[in-house]
Design a protein around this motif. Sequence first.
Motif, mmCIF file in Angstrom:
data_model
loop_
_atom_site.group_PDB
_atom_site.id
_atom_site.type_symbol
_atom_site.label_atom_id
_atom_site.label_comp_id
_atom_site.label_asym_id
_atom_site.label_seq_id
_atom_site.Cartn_x
_atom_site.Cartn_y
_atom_site.Cartn_z
ATOM 1 N N ASN A 67 -19.262 -75.475 -40.567
ATOM 2 C CA ASN A 67 -19.734 -75.066 -39.241
ATOM 3 C C ASN A 67 -18.534 -74.866 -38.321
ATOM 4 O O ASN A 67 -17.378 -74.950 -38.758
ATOM 5 C CB ASN A 67 -20.733 -76.094 -38.675
ATOM 6 C CG ASN A 67 -20.120 -77.466 -38.483
ATOM 7 O OD1 ASN A 67 -18.901 -77.640 -38.462
ATOM 8 N ND2 ASN A 67 -20.981 -78.464 -38.337
ATOM 9 N N GLN A 68 -18.779 -74.626 -37.057
ATOM 10 C CA GLN A 68 -17.687 -74.355 -36.117
ATOM 11 C C GLN A 68 -16.774 -75.560 -35.911
ATOM 12 O O GLN A 68 -15.621 -75.402 -35.510
ATOM 13 C CB GLN A 68 -18.254 -73.886 -34.782
ATOM 14 C CG GLN A 68 -18.878 -72.505 -34.867
ATOM 15 C CD GLN A 68 -19.458 -72.044 -33.540
ATOM 16 O OE1 GLN A 68 -19.701 -72.857 -32.644
ATOM 17 N NE2 GLN A 68 -19.667 -70.740 -33.415
ATOM 18 N N GLN A 69 -17.271 -76.751 -36.191
ATOM 19 C CA GLN A 69 -16.451 -77.956 -36.054
ATOM 20 C C GLN A 69 -15.651 -78.240 -37.329
ATOM 21 O O GLN A 69 -14.894 -79.201 -37.391
ATOM 22 C CB GLN A 69 -17.333 -79.181 -35.733
ATOM 23 C CG GLN A 69 -17.959 -79.160 -34.356
ATOM 24 C CD GLN A 69 -19.138 -78.205 -34.268
ATOM 25 O OE1 GLN A 69 -19.876 -78.010 -35.224
ATOM 26 N NE2 GLN A 69 -19.297 -77.582 -33.099
ATOM 27 N N GLY A 70 -15.811 -77.424 -38.349
ATOM 28 C CA GLY A 70 -15.077 -77.598 -39.589
ATOM 29 C C GLY A 70 -15.751 -78.542 -40.577
ATOM 30 O O GLY A 70 -15.195 -78.852 -41.620
ATOM 31 N N GLU A 71 -16.957 -78.986 -40.265
ATOM 32 C CA GLU A 71 -17.679 -79.891 -41.152
ATOM 33 C C GLU A 71 -18.390 -79.092 -42.243
ATOM 34 O O GLU A 71 -18.931 -78.014 -41.990
ATOM 35 C CB GLU A 71 -18.722 -80.688 -40.358
ATOM 36 C CG GLU A 71 -18.118 -81.508 -39.235
ATOM 37 C CD GLU A 71 -19.175 -82.017 -38.264
ATOM 38 O OE1 GLU A 71 -18.925 -83.080 -37.687
ATOM 39 O OE2 GLU A 71 -20.225 -81.349 -38.091
#
Length: 72
Positions: free
Chosen positions: A27-31
């Motif tokens: 996702n956008q948070q890198g998760e």
Amino acid sequence: MANHECVRRRKDGTHLEVEGAYAGLRNQQGEITGFLGILTDITDRKANEQALVQSEQLLRSVLDALSAQIAI
């Protein structure tokens, strides 16, 4: 992305060799939120590789036998 080869079983019980390519979806948070994978049937390629190895072994044994018969 990660790749690997393995053997799978079809519904009819026969085996096939596959090559898998997998990647994590982020996702956008890198998760990592999921995975994407593709399996490719490489049964024919593996059979051809094995046939080539056997052919090379046969050729090598023939050439070894011939060279033993040739005197210089």
